[in-house]
Design an enzyme around this catalytic site. Sequence first.
Site, PDB file in Angstrom:
ATOM      1  N   ASP A  32       0.787  -1.183  -0.151  1.00  0.00           N
ATOM      2  CA  ASP A  32      -0.109   0.044   0.121  1.00  0.00           C
ATOM      3  C   ASP A  32       0.962   1.245   0.053  1.00  0.00           C
ATOM      4  O   ASP A  32       0.751   2.171  -0.788  1.00  0.00           O
ATOM      5  CB  ASP A  32      -0.963   0.042   1.307  1.00  0.00           C
ATOM      6  CG  ASP A  32      -2.141  -0.857   1.095  1.00  0.00           C
ATOM      7  OD1 ASP A  32      -2.578  -1.266  -0.029  1.00  0.00           O
ATOM      8  OD2 ASP A  32      -2.527  -1.467   2.381  1.00  0.00           O
ATOM      9  N   ARG A 112      -0.937   4.394  17.673  1.00  0.00           N
ATOM     10  CA  ARG A 112      -1.078   5.476  16.659  1.00  0.00           C
ATOM     11  C   ARG A 112      -0.610   6.734  16.746  1.00  0.00           C
ATOM     12  O   ARG A 112      -0.195   7.757  16.016  1.00  0.00           O
ATOM     13  CB  ARG A 112      -2.423   5.372  16.026  1.00  0.00           C
ATOM     14  CG  ARG A 112      -2.635   3.967  15.352  1.00  0.00           C
ATOM     15  CD  ARG A 112      -1.831   3.347  14.388  1.00  0.00           C
ATOM     16  NE  ARG A 112      -2.049   2.373  13.596  1.00  0.00           N
ATOM     17  CZ  ARG A 112      -1.429   1.761  12.600  1.00  0.00           C
ATOM     18  NH1 ARG A 112      -0.467   2.095  12.279  1.00  0.00           N
ATOM     19  NH2 ARG A 112      -1.940   0.779  11.999  1.00  0.00           N
ATOM     20  N   ASP A 141      -7.657   3.459  12.276  1.00  0.00           N
ATOM     21  CA  ASP A 141      -6.350   4.092  12.408  1.00  0.00           C
ATOM     22  C   ASP A 141      -6.407   5.180  11.505  1.00  0.00           C
ATOM     23  O   ASP A 141      -5.648   6.016  12.028  1.00  0.00           O
ATOM     24  CB  ASP A 141      -5.371   2.878  11.591  1.00  0.00           C
ATOM     25  CG  ASP A 141      -4.950   1.637  12.424  1.00  0.00           C
ATOM     26  OD1 ASP A 141      -5.124   1.588  13.643  1.00  0.00           O
ATOM     27  OD2 ASP A 141      -5.026   0.536  11.998  1.00  0.00           O
ATOM     28  N   SER A 192      -5.000  -8.840   6.727  1.00  0.00           N
ATOM     29  CA  SER A 192      -4.459  -7.435   6.961  1.00  0.00           C
ATOM     30  C   SER A 192      -4.056  -7.380   8.469  1.00  0.00           C
ATOM     31  O   SER A 192      -4.908  -7.923   9.437  1.00  0.00           O
ATOM     32  CB  SER A 192      -5.686  -6.495   6.736  1.00  0.00           C
ATOM     33  OG  SER A 192      -5.470  -5.324   7.586  1.00  0.00           O
TER      34      SER A 192
HETATM   35  N1  ARG Z   1      -9.040  -3.432  15.029  1.00  0.00           N
HETATM   36  C1  ARG Z   1      -7.661  -3.216  15.590  1.00  0.00           C
HETATM   37  C2  ARG Z   1      -7.840  -1.791  16.263  1.00  0.00           C
HETATM   38  O1  ARG Z   1      -8.425  -1.057  15.724  1.00  0.00           O
HETATM   39  C3  ARG Z   1      -6.592  -3.421  14.770  1.00  0.00           C
HETATM   40  C4  ARG Z   1      -6.334  -2.585  13.728  1.00  0.00           C
HETATM   41  C5  ARG Z   1      -5.081  -3.137  12.701  1.00  0.00           C
HETATM   42  N2  ARG Z   1      -4.798  -2.441  11.762  1.00  0.00           N
HETATM   43  C6  ARG Z   1      -4.664  -2.625  10.556  1.00  0.00           C
HETATM   44  N3  ARG Z   1      -4.353  -1.937   9.550  1.00  0.00           N
HETATM   45  N4  ARG Z   1      -4.654  -3.959  10.265  1.00  0.00           N
HETATM   46  O2  ARG Z   1      -6.973  -1.340  16.732  1.00  0.00           O
END
Ligand code: ARG
Length: 416
Positions: A32, A112, A141, A192
Site C-alpha cells: 500500500d 498510532r 487507524d 490485513s
Molecule cells: N482493530 C484493531 C484496532 O482498531 C486493529 C487494527 C489493525 N490495523 C490494521 N491496519 N490491520 O486497533
Amino acid sequence: MEWFEKTKEGNSASYEADSPEKVLLLYSGGLDTSVLLKFIQEGYDAELFTLTVDLGQSINLEKIRAKALALGAKKAFVADAKKEFAEQHISKAVKANALYQGKYPLSTAIGRPLIAKLAVEIAKKEGIDTIAHGCTGKGNDQVRIEAGIISLAPKMKILAPVRDWNMARNKELEYAKAKGIPVAETKAKPYSTDENMWGKSSECGALEDTFTEPPENVFGFCTLPEKAPDKPEIVEIGFAEGIPVSLNGKELPLQELVMELNGIAGKHGVGIIDHMEDRVVGLKSREVYECPAATVIIEAHKDLEKMASTVHENQFKEIVDQKWAYLVYQGLWFDPLMDSLNAFIEAQNKKVCGAVKVKLYKGHALVVGRKSPFALYDKSLATYDIGHTFNQKASSGFIELWSLQSKMAMQLKKVK
Ligand code: ARG
C-alpha cells in the site's frame, strides 16, 4: 488519473490537502504505502519524504529506508521509538489495565498517537505541509492518525489516497508492476495485519467468517494452545509503581521485558484473543489478536493493584480504566480528559509495587501468587487458624445495621 478513481460521495474535510507541495508519507515498506510513494509524487507533483517508525515489530529499518529512497523519496526518516513506546504508551496502558471491550489490549491503538506525534515533529522541522497515510476508510487507524495530527498541528494538511482514491489490492499490484515497485509477497496476502511489541492484529480473509476458527496460518506470535509445551512454566513479574520492572528476578527496561515475555508466553499459546469488535466507524468486525506479554502483564497488574487498594478504589478504578480504553480506542489520546484520567490512574498506581507469579500453560495465564509491601491483606486478620486478630464480635452489630433498610423494605412488601 488513469489508475485509480477518486471517491465521489461524501464531503471533504477542511484539513484535506488538494495541492500538497511537500508530503511526509507514513511508510511501512509494504505494498500500500510503496504504491503511495510513487502515486503521490506523480499524481500530485509533490516532493516526497517518508517516515518509518519502529515500535518493536519485525522490520528492517535500513532495508525500508533504502527502498523508500530507491522509489524517489527526497529523505527517508526512520525512528526507533521502542523505548518511548514502552515508557510513554505501554506503561500507561498497563496502569490502566487497558482492555477495549474487556478483551483487546489496544496494541495498535496505543501506537498510532506516537506515530502521529513523531510525524508532526518531523514535518514541522522540515517545513512539510502535508502528512499522508495508507489507511482505508473503514478502519480505526485513519481516525487515530488524523485525530492525532489535527490535535497536535491544526494547520497540517492530510492526504489519505487509499481511502480517497478507492485503491484496491489488485489494482495496486498492477500499478506496482507497471511502475517497477518491488513487491515482497506475490501471493495474495491472506490477512490485513498490524504489529508492534504490544501485540499483533489480524483481520480480513478467512477471518471474515465469524463462525470459523482462525486458521493456523494467522498466528505469528503465539503457538496454538494444543501444540504448546506439556509442562507449565511460572514467570515472576516485579512491579514498581504500576510498571513492570523485572522478569524472573532480572531487572529489565520495559521494552526488553515486554519483548522477552512475548517469546515466553507466546510459546505457551497465551494471548490469543478472538472477538467481535465495535469499530469507531460503526462496523462490527471479527478481530484476532496475539498479545502474549500484554495478556500476562495486565492480568498480573490487576491482581497486584487489587491487593494494594481499598474496595472503593478498586470499584472506581474499573470505571476509569474502562473510559481510558474507550477513549484510546476511539483515537482521542490527546483529549484533555486523558490527562485527567492519567493523573488519577498515576496516583492509584503509586502503591502497585511488589511481585506476581503467573503460571503459563496451554493458552492460560493464571496468577498463582502475589506479594506487595502495600498489601491491605493481613494474614493475622484473615486466617481461619486460632490466634487471628479479627474482631468477630463486631460482625453481628454490623450486619444488623447493614441490612436495616433491606429488612424494612421487605416488611413493607409483605404488608401489601
Ligand atoms: N482493530 C484493531 C484496532 O482498531 C486493529 C487494527 C489493525 N490495523 C490494521 N491496519 N490491520 O486497533
